[in-house]
Design an enzyme around this catalytic site. Structure first.
Site, PDB file in Angstrom:
ATOM      1  N   ASP A 366       0.739  -1.084   0.008  1.00 30.81           N
ATOM      2  CA  ASP A 366      -0.067   0.096  -0.091  1.00 30.81           C
ATOM      3  C   ASP A 366       0.861   1.185   0.044  1.00 30.81           C
ATOM      4  OD1 ASP A 366      -1.391   2.105   1.543  1.00 30.81           O
ATOM      5  OD2 ASP A 366      -2.974   0.957   0.725  1.00 30.81           O
ATOM      6  N   ASN A 374      -2.939  12.693  -3.224  1.00 32.79           N
ATOM      7  CA  ASN A 374      -4.081  12.997  -4.177  1.00 32.79           C
ATOM      8  C   ASN A 374      -4.480  14.596  -3.752  1.00 32.79           C
ATOM      9  OD1 ASN A 374      -4.044  11.300  -6.258  1.00 32.79           O
ATOM     10  ND2 ASN A 374      -5.682   9.898  -5.297  1.00 32.79           N
ATOM     11  N   ASP A 383      -2.572   9.473 -10.435  1.00 36.08           N
ATOM     12  CA  ASP A 383      -2.468   8.270 -11.526  1.00 36.08           C
ATOM     13  C   ASP A 383      -1.488   8.047 -11.939  1.00 36.08           C
ATOM     14  OD1 ASP A 383      -5.462   7.992 -11.115  1.00 36.08           O
ATOM     15  OD2 ASP A 383      -5.775   9.127 -12.993  1.00 36.08           O
ATOM     16  N   GLU A 410      -4.788   2.363  -4.132  1.00 35.46           N
ATOM     17  CA  GLU A 410      -3.463   2.338  -4.024  1.00 35.46           C
ATOM     18  C   GLU A 410      -2.585   1.099  -3.461  1.00 35.46           C
ATOM     19  OE1 GLU A 410      -5.012   4.099  -0.099  1.00 35.46           O
ATOM     20  OE2 GLU A 410      -5.380   3.988  -2.269  1.00 35.46           O
TER      21      GLU A 410
END
Length: 496
Positions: A366, A374, A383, A410
């Protein structure tokens, strides 16, 4: 009508010519892929062969370091050498030489009265180099049995660090001859093993006189082939002048190259033979079209139109099927396997583990503080971050049985069949390190290094096939992931 018939004739010729040319290009591309895939497969086999020898040499050196170099002259050590040789079919013999090149121990059955290898290239190399790694030399003839073998050697040092001799593992050239003979190839197709210094260790179908010949002029050792680990291209062989489609693969651990070459002229002959009937039938059809003229013109035009429509429909369906298959198994953003592919491969891996009794490992990963990333840089940058992380993770493993997948959001996962807990932990640590060392800026992370990092959790089991085993397996790996996060992130944890 005359003009129409001429145009029809020209169209038939052009269409069939283009179809034949396209079929030839497809045949060439197919053989290029075959050559590259075969070279990579054989490179993996050969690397395993030399790795086994490397491990055996390390075992011999370990015994000598523990018991002293004088232990090499004992019958017990000779028996150990013979047992080591018996385990590996590729070995001609295992021998130990002192600092003067005199043989003090060997697994062979015949030992000449006066025997010194001080003049051998590999002996001189170790005497002048302190490198502790194995050294692979050019093919030589055995002085005791006259057999061809590839010397794989390692240096011996005394307690003061001075040169004390070498350990030699003689790898039989006949081992590769026998193994490569299993592959069905044309009379002029090539299959060989080469040192990176351009000298031949073995090359099928050439006689033994070609062994140790150098391929300095070959495009294989020129840019861009020289810089790549594997690839394919077409060139004229410097050995016999035959134009071949070559595939090559370089070893990651040893200075060796596997080369596969398909005779291009033979492929052309086979292609012509396979398409000769189609060419003749098309010429007959063309003659009928011209002879019948107006009578069959309408039917021919209808048939051609229907055939073109059918071809286009078939191509469209093929494209759609490929697209659907790709969407079903591949994550569109990272190019890794998607969740559906992951679930299917995990079930298969557990079933394989249950049948074989071999362990299977799972790594769940992770990205740390990805929501902050983000929020700070935006979803487009997020992305791009996911895509780069996926690319780095895809390079962490190299076995074709391993699977790197995007688990969701993620989260990423790696399935490692036939991998024990210690090796899985190493791979997880390598993944954490690879992402950290990539240095992707993450100003919103709570970690002090201010770069993108990941946390990972490992779990290893031997499957027994009980209900819900896949879910429990994922949950245990996921629990280790959260343990890694709890302990400060940017690390990997493994189940005890």
């Amino acid at each position: 009508m005359t003009a129409f018939l001429l145009l029809t004739t020209l169209a038939v010729i052009v269409i069939n010519g283009w179809s034949l040319w396209d079929a030839w290009q497809h045949r060439l591309k197919e053989k290029e892929d075959d050559a590259r895939n075969l070279s990579v497969s054989l490179a993996r086999q050969a690397e395993d062969t030399f790795l086994q020898v490397d491990i055996s040499l390390g075992e011999v050196v370990r015994h000598l370091r523990q018991n002293g170099l004088e232990y090499a002259a004992t019958p017990a050590f000779t028996r150990q050498l013979q047992e080591q040789q018996a385990k590996l079919t590729q070995l001609h013999s295992l021998s130990v030489f002192d600092a003067d090149g005199n043989r003090v121990a060997t697994s062979g059955r015949y030992i000449p009265a006066k025997f010194s290898n001080a003049d051998r290239e590999y002996f001189i190399w170790h005497r002048t180099h302190t490198d502790a790694n194995v050294h692979i030399s050019h093919v030589i003839y055995s002085r005791s049995t006259a057999d061809l073998f590839i010397p794989v050697t390692v240096r011996l040092d005394d307690s003061a660090g001075n040169f004390a001799g070498i350990v030699l593992a003689a790898v039989k050239v006949d081992y590769f001859k026998h193994f490569y003979s299993y592959y069905t190839l044309g009379e002029r197709d090539e299959l060989g093993l080469i040192l990176t210094d351009t000298s031949i260790l073995y090359m099928r179908p050439f006689p033994d006189t070609f062994i140790d010949r150098r391929l300095t002029a070959s495009p294989l050792f020129k840019t861009p082939q020289k810089a790549s680990n594997s690839g394919n291209d077409t060139w004229r062989s410097s050995l016999d002048g035959v134009n071949r489609i070559f595939g090559h693969a370089r070893f990651g651990r040893y200075p060796l190259i596997v080369l596969v070459g398909y005779d291009r002229d033979r492929l052309r002959s086979e292609w012509l033979s396979a398409n000769l009937t189609a060419v003749v039938l098309n010429l007959v059809l063309l003659a009928v079209i011209i002879g019948m003229g107006l009578i069959v013109l309408r039917q021919v035009r209808t048939s051609v139109r229907n055939q073109l429509e059918l071809t286009q429909t078939k191509d469209e369906l093929t494209t759609i099927n490929r697209t659907l298959q790709s969407l079903a198994l591949v994550d569109g953003l990272t190019g890794l396997a998607n969740r559906r592919h992951f679930d299917a491969l995990l079930d298969q891996g557990l079933e394989r583990s249950r049948k074989s009794g071999e362990p299977i490992s799972l790594i769940m990963m992770d990205i740390d503080f990805f929501k902050h990333y983000n929020d700070t840089y935006g979803h487009v940058a997020g992305d791009m971050c996911l895509k780069k992380v996926g690319g780095l993770l895809s390079n962490v493993t190299h076995r074709h049985t391993d699977l790197v997948a995007r688990y969701g959001g993620e989260e990423f996962a790696i399935i490692l069949p036939f991998t024990n807990a210690a090796d899985a932990k190493k791979i997880a640590d390598g993944a954490v390190r690879a992402i950290r060392e990539a240095g992707m800026v993450h100003g919103a992370t709570a970690l002090p290094n201010k770069v993108v990092t990941i946390s990972a959790g490992c779990c290893t089991i031997i499957a027994d096939g009980h209900e819900g085993e896949a879910t429990q397996f994922r949950e245990r790996a996921d629990a280790m992931l959260y343990e890694a996060k709890h302990r400060g992130r940017n690390r990997a944890m493994a189940a005890g």
